[in-house]
Design a protein around this motif. Structure first.
Motif, PDB file in Angstrom:
ATOM      1  N   SER A  18       0.739  -1.308  -0.049  1.00 17.73           N
ATOM      2  CA  SER A  18      -0.158  -0.009   0.245  1.00 17.73           C
ATOM      3  C   SER A  18       1.214   1.203   0.237  1.00 17.73           C
ATOM      4  N   TRP A  19       0.818   1.776  -1.149  1.00 20.01           N
ATOM      5  CA  TRP A  19       1.777   3.324  -1.147  1.00 20.01           C
ATOM      6  C   TRP A  19       1.454   4.249   0.051  1.00 20.01           C
ATOM      7  N   GLU A  20       0.294   4.236   0.240  1.00 17.40           N
ATOM      8  CA  GLU A  20      -0.750   5.045   0.914  1.00 17.40           C
ATOM      9  C   GLU A  20      -0.292   4.598   2.359  1.00 17.40           C
ATOM     10  N   VAL A  21      -0.117   3.285   2.940  1.00 21.71           N
ATOM     11  CA  VAL A  21       0.428   3.545   4.127  1.00 21.71           C
ATOM     12  C   VAL A  21       1.876   3.362   3.861  1.00 21.71           C
ATOM     13  N   ILE A  22       2.622   4.217   2.933  1.00 18.58           N
ATOM     14  CA  ILE A  22       4.247   3.935   2.832  1.00 18.58           C
ATOM     15  C   ILE A  22       3.810   5.577   3.040  1.00 18.58           C
ATOM     16  N   GLY A  23       3.650   5.669   2.311  1.00 17.55           N
ATOM     17  CA  GLY A  23       3.568   6.865   2.427  1.00 17.55           C
ATOM     18  C   GLY A  23       3.317   7.871   3.518  1.00 17.55           C
ATOM     19  N   LEU A  24       2.124   7.536   4.064  1.00 20.23           N
ATOM     20  CA  LEU A  24       2.099   7.773   5.869  1.00 20.23           C
ATOM     21  C   LEU A  24       2.671   7.648   6.709  1.00 20.23           C
ATOM     22  N   ARG A  25       3.804   6.783   6.615  1.00 18.30           N
ATOM     23  CA  ARG A  25       4.936   6.316   7.985  1.00 18.30           C
ATOM     24  C   ARG A  25       6.401   6.913   7.801  1.00 18.30           C
ATOM     25  N   THR A  26       6.053   7.508   5.899  1.00 17.94           N
ATOM     26  CA  THR A  26       7.105   8.298   5.928  1.00 17.94           C
ATOM     27  C   THR A  26       7.204   9.736   6.117  1.00 17.94           C
ATOM     28  N   GLY A  27       5.195  10.214   6.798  1.00 23.53           N
ATOM     29  CA  GLY A  27       5.350  11.393   6.781  1.00 23.53           C
ATOM     30  C   GLY A  27       5.349  11.475   8.621  1.00 23.53           C
ATOM     31  N   LEU A  28       5.329  10.458   9.513  1.00 23.59           N
ATOM     32  CA  LEU A  28       5.318  10.205  10.667  1.00 23.59           C
ATOM     33  C   LEU A  28       6.789  10.676  10.912  1.00 23.59           C
ATOM     34  N   ILE A  29       7.669   9.350  10.006  1.00 21.45           N
ATOM     35  CA  ILE A  29       9.386   9.704  10.696  1.00 21.45           C
ATOM     36  C   ILE A  29      10.031  11.398  10.669  1.00 21.45           C
ATOM     37  N   ALA A  30       8.930  12.060   9.251  1.00 23.94           N
ATOM     38  CA  ALA A  30       9.797  12.971   9.276  1.00 23.94           C
ATOM     39  C   ALA A  30       9.205  14.090  10.495  1.00 23.94           C
ATOM     40  N   THR A  31       7.987  13.330  10.736  1.00 26.49           N
ATOM     41  CA  THR A  31       7.349  14.330  11.412  1.00 26.49           C
ATOM     42  C   THR A  31       7.914  14.642  13.614  1.00 26.49           C
ATOM     43  N   LEU A  32       8.516  13.030  13.305  1.00 22.65           N
ATOM     44  CA  LEU A  32       9.601  12.711  14.806  1.00 22.65           C
ATOM     45  C   LEU A  32      10.493  13.579  14.481  1.00 22.65           C
TER      46      LEU A  32
END
Length: 282
Positions: free
Chosen positions: A145-159
């Protein structure tokens, strides 16, 4: 390996052979780091778990330490010298796929470009390491799921961003006023970019002149204030065109453009594609 230098060195960026993957996530260590070159068209996140060395990004040397996150952007020149015990994980994203993920990032891309190395507290490191592992697991599914991967990438950037901001406060840097002002500028842009696109508006909110705000942004982010505002508008436009199902006219009004013709001109001047062409492409 050069006998005068016991550390592996990544001197050259070469394109990958074979069919290109949109996203790759894998562990690395100093023994194989030089054998995994990546193309300048890739965005790369490198999570260092253990080890030390030097990572040179665009001519600036950064000390490698455990519990660090390094950001690399397409077109950047870099090489590293790593001690034998160094290991961690890499997340490599193609330019096109990263463009799809970037609207979900908490700050303009220039902000990460300006601060490419972030030291992580133990808890933050563990949380980010978990996200790397979950991305790796998602990539192993069929299909991922590219949407899930994108969300997790965004979470890494946020943290990572939250950690970097806390670090600025904790170290009480001499230029803390500048850092605080630019953090407020980023927050104001995120809040008002749909309706307010002039540097003068944000400068007034911050009680500085537009010229002074532009000077600070160029010094800190290597981009003028107007570019950061436009980048945020463009990120949101791409996100809405790609995912919302709204008409181009509705998106134009949502982003504060009174005329669809001007919105189309604005979008094409930044991307080389009209909004409809961009929607058809993705």
């Amino acid at each position: 390996m050069n006998p005068k230098n016991p550390y592996p060195v990544l001197n050259e960026l070469r394109p990958d052979t074979g069919q290109e993957q949109k996203v790759r996530c894998f562990p690395f260590n100093s023994a194989d780091s030089a054998s995994h070159p990546h193309t300048p068209d890739h965005f790369v996140l490198i999570l260092f778990k253990e080890g030390n060395g030097t990572h040179t990004i665009d001519g600036t040397d950064y000390i490698v330490r455990p519990r660090q996150l390094h950001f690399l952007f397409p077109g950047q020149e870099h090489q590293w010298h790593l001690a034998p015990e160094t290991r961690g994980k890499k997340l490599i994203i193609t330019r096109l796929q990263f463009e799809k993920f970037s609207p979900g990032l908490p700050h303009p891309i220039a902000r990460y470009n300006q601060q490419p190395v972030i030291d992580l507290a133990s808890e933050v490191f563990q949380n980010i390491a978990t996200e790397f592992s979950l991305i790796q697991k998602e990539l192993a599914s069929a299909p991922p799921s590219w949407e899930v991967i994108g969300l997790r990438t965004g979470l890494i950037a946020t943290l990572a961003s939250q950690q970097a901001e806390r670090g600025l406060i904790d170290r009480a840097l001499p230029n803390s006023y500048t850092n605080t002002l630019l953090l407020k500028f980023n927050d104001l842009v995120a809040l008002h970019f749909r309706k307010q696109k002039s540097v003068a508006f944000y400068a007034m909110q911050l009680n500085v002149t537009p010229n002074y705000l532009t000077i600070l942004c160029k010094k800190k982010f290597r981009a003028p204030a107007i570019s950061l505002i436009q980048q945020k508008v463009l990120q949101e436009a791409k996100k809405l065109i790609r995912t919302s199902g709204m008409t181009i006219k509705e998106i134009a009004y949502e982003l504060g453009f009174n005329e669809i013709a001007y919105f189309s001109y604005y979008f094409k001047s930044k991307t080389g594609l009209s909004p409809r062409q961009y929607r058809n492409q993705v």
